[in-house]
Design a protein around this motif. Structure first.
Motif, PDB file in Angstrom:
ATOM      1  N   SER A 150       0.921  -1.071  -0.176  1.00  0.00           N
ATOM      2  CA  SER A 150      -0.089   0.383  -0.385  1.00  0.00           C
ATOM      3  C   SER A 150       0.838   1.332  -0.147  1.00  0.00           C
ATOM      4  O   SER A 150       1.708   1.665   1.260  1.00  0.00           O
ATOM      5  N   GLU A 151       1.263   2.099  -0.988  1.00  0.00           N
ATOM      6  CA  GLU A 151       1.576   3.615  -1.534  1.00  0.00           C
ATOM      7  C   GLU A 151       1.364   4.202  -0.320  1.00  0.00           C
ATOM      8  O   GLU A 151       2.290   5.151   0.804  1.00  0.00           O
ATOM      9  N   GLU A 152      -0.085   4.359   0.006  1.00  0.00           N
ATOM     10  CA  GLU A 152      -0.377   4.938   1.129  1.00  0.00           C
ATOM     11  C   GLU A 152      -0.182   4.719   3.167  1.00  0.00           C
ATOM     12  O   GLU A 152       0.057   5.749   3.377  1.00  0.00           O
ATOM     13  N   GLU A 153      -0.346   3.500   2.461  1.00  0.00           N
ATOM     14  CA  GLU A 153       0.546   3.098   4.358  1.00  0.00           C
ATOM     15  C   GLU A 153       1.769   3.063   4.570  1.00  0.00           C
ATOM     16  O   GLU A 153       2.341   3.380   5.710  1.00  0.00           O
ATOM     17  N   ILE A 154       2.639   3.391   3.531  1.00  0.00           N
ATOM     18  CA  ILE A 154       3.914   3.227   3.694  1.00  0.00           C
ATOM     19  C   ILE A 154       4.559   5.143   3.816  1.00  0.00           C
ATOM     20  O   ILE A 154       4.965   4.950   4.655  1.00  0.00           O
ATOM     21  N   SER A 155       3.404   5.673   2.662  1.00  0.00           N
ATOM     22  CA  SER A 155       4.421   6.858   3.115  1.00  0.00           C
ATOM     23  C   SER A 155       2.910   8.118   4.570  1.00  0.00           C
ATOM     24  O   SER A 155       4.255   7.652   4.605  1.00  0.00           O
ATOM     25  N   GLU A 156       2.678   7.345   4.881  1.00  0.00           N
ATOM     26  CA  GLU A 156       2.038   7.368   6.454  1.00  0.00           C
ATOM     27  C   GLU A 156       2.719   7.192   7.876  1.00  0.00           C
ATOM     28  O   GLU A 156       3.554   7.611   8.392  1.00  0.00           O
ATOM     29  N   GLU A 159      -2.980 -14.637  -9.216  1.00  0.00           N
ATOM     30  CA  GLU A 159      -3.075 -13.981  -8.344  1.00  0.00           C
ATOM     31  C   GLU A 159      -2.042 -14.407  -7.484  1.00  0.00           C
ATOM     32  O   GLU A 159      -1.294 -13.507  -6.743  1.00  0.00           O
ATOM     33  N   ALA A 160      -1.723 -15.413  -7.394  1.00  0.00           N
ATOM     34  CA  ALA A 160      -0.617 -15.570  -5.971  1.00  0.00           C
ATOM     35  C   ALA A 160       0.940 -15.544  -7.157  1.00  0.00           C
ATOM     36  O   ALA A 160       1.632 -14.637  -6.458  1.00  0.00           O
ATOM     37  N   TRP A 161       0.952 -15.182  -8.326  1.00  0.00           N
ATOM     38  CA  TRP A 161       2.155 -14.123  -8.729  1.00  0.00           C
ATOM     39  C   TRP A 161       2.394 -13.252  -8.429  1.00  0.00           C
ATOM     40  O   TRP A 161       3.274 -12.597  -7.983  1.00  0.00           O
ATOM     41  N   ASN A 162       1.478 -12.678  -8.790  1.00  0.00           N
ATOM     42  CA  ASN A 162       0.950 -11.685  -8.067  1.00  0.00           C
ATOM     43  C   ASN A 162       1.982 -10.891  -7.151  1.00  0.00           C
ATOM     44  O   ASN A 162       1.946  -9.645  -6.657  1.00  0.00           O
ATOM     45  N   LYS A 163       1.078 -11.228  -6.065  1.00  0.00           N
ATOM     46  CA  LYS A 163       0.604 -11.233  -4.690  1.00  0.00           C
ATOM     47  C   LYS A 163       2.116 -10.635  -4.235  1.00  0.00           C
ATOM     48  O   LYS A 163       2.603  -9.873  -3.820  1.00  0.00           O
ATOM     49  N   VAL A 164       3.090 -12.223  -4.733  1.00  0.00           N
ATOM     50  CA  VAL A 164       4.553 -12.628  -4.456  1.00  0.00           C
ATOM     51  C   VAL A 164       5.319 -11.029  -5.607  1.00  0.00           C
ATOM     52  O   VAL A 164       6.038 -10.380  -4.559  1.00  0.00           O
ATOM     53  N   MET A 165       5.126 -10.599  -6.297  1.00  0.00           N
ATOM     54  CA  MET A 165       5.514  -9.460  -7.034  1.00  0.00           C
ATOM     55  C   MET A 165       5.848  -8.140  -6.237  1.00  0.00           C
ATOM     56  O   MET A 165       6.447  -7.408  -5.738  1.00  0.00           O
ATOM     57  N   ASN A 166       4.096  -8.153  -5.784  1.00  0.00           N
ATOM     58  CA  ASN A 166       3.488  -6.872  -5.518  1.00  0.00           C
ATOM     59  C   ASN A 166       4.293  -6.763  -3.749  1.00  0.00           C
ATOM     60  O   ASN A 166       5.021  -5.845  -3.521  1.00  0.00           O
TER      61      ASN A 166
END
Length: 256
Positions: free
Chosen positions: A71-77, A110-117
């Motif tokens: 989450s870009e927002e959570e990282i920023s906060e 979905e699993a691939w994307n989760k790991v990459m994200n």
């Protein structure tokens, strides 16, 4: 002299996924040498336990933060809060990670994307957010957690997690590329590529293949926490002020 180049007193380290496993090991290593510690993850209760443990044992400042690195927002906060509450971030350890064991032909997108994200995009977004602060200060140490899985392909019966392996290879190159971009600004970027250590993430593999993995290792053993502590301390401290863009393998020689 030896103590002084490893001394982290007055510095603050932000460690993602710092509530357990490798993240907790590194948090303790840095706290032992005087660093104040901010630990964050999706499971904030683990981070709270780690922070309380470090305060009690080492007398440093430590605090837990809830943060999903996708989450870009959570990282920023989170980065804003750490800077406000600690004054600065000198060291960033990108440790949060995800894996998914499955044969290539069966692995869901979905699993691939989760790991990459988590492993790649999360590392990028956290480095960018903290990097803005480090660029302003003209100093910083970034330590990314890669893996020997991103260096050496394993047989499917030992490790069948192509998303994880690919993501860690990406983290290794991200490390080199970012180091090149930010070296002139006083920011050091390195990575640690652990071999097999006993963690929650490796438990499934070790339950099935521990004896085989040990037998194939030149040192005939799994990794222990002290191995990672020393490498992390090196890369976080002034002892590594002429090291950047490197992927340090801690694997007992398994990639030889």
């Amino acid at each position: 002299m030896t103590q002084s180049i490893f001394n982290l007193s007055g510095q603050t380290a932000l460690i993602t996924g710092g509530g357990s496993g490798i993240g907790k090991i590194i948090a303790e290593a840095l706290a032992e040498y005087g660093a104040n510690i901010a630990v964050c993850s999706r499971k904030v209760e683990n981070c709270v336990e780690t922070a309380e443990y470090l305060i009690a044992k080492y007398g440093i400042q430590a605090k837990a933060y809830l943060c999903n690195v996708t989450s870009e927002e959570e990282i920023s906060e989170t980065v804003k809060r750490v800077i406000k509450e600690f004054g600065q971030i000198d060291i960033l350890v990108n440790n949060s990670g995800a894996t998914w064991g499955e044969r290539v032909e069966r692995m869901p997108i979905e699993a691939w994307n989760k790991v990459m994200n988590v492993n790649v995009t999360g590392t990028f977004m956290m480095s960018r957010a903290v990097g803005v602060h480090m660029l302003e200060r003209g100093y910083g140490k970034i330590i990314n957690i890669g893996s020997v899985a991103g260096i050496k392909a394993e047989p499917g019966d030992v490790l069948n997690a192509i998303g994880y392996s690919t993501s860690k290879a990406a983290v290794h190159h991200f490390t080199r590329d970012l180091a090149k971009k930010w070296a002139e600004h006083g920011i050091y970027v390195n990575a640690i590529a652990p071999g097999f250590f006993e963690t929650k993430m490796t438990k499934h593999v070790l339950d099935k293949h521990q004896r085989e993995i040990i037998n194939r290792n030149p040192l005939k053993k799994l990794g222990d926490p002290n191995s990672l502590k020393g490498t992390a301390l090196l890369l976080a401290s002034h002892a590594s002020d002429y090291i950047t863009g490197q992927v340090i393998v801690v694997d007992g020689g398994s990639t030889l």
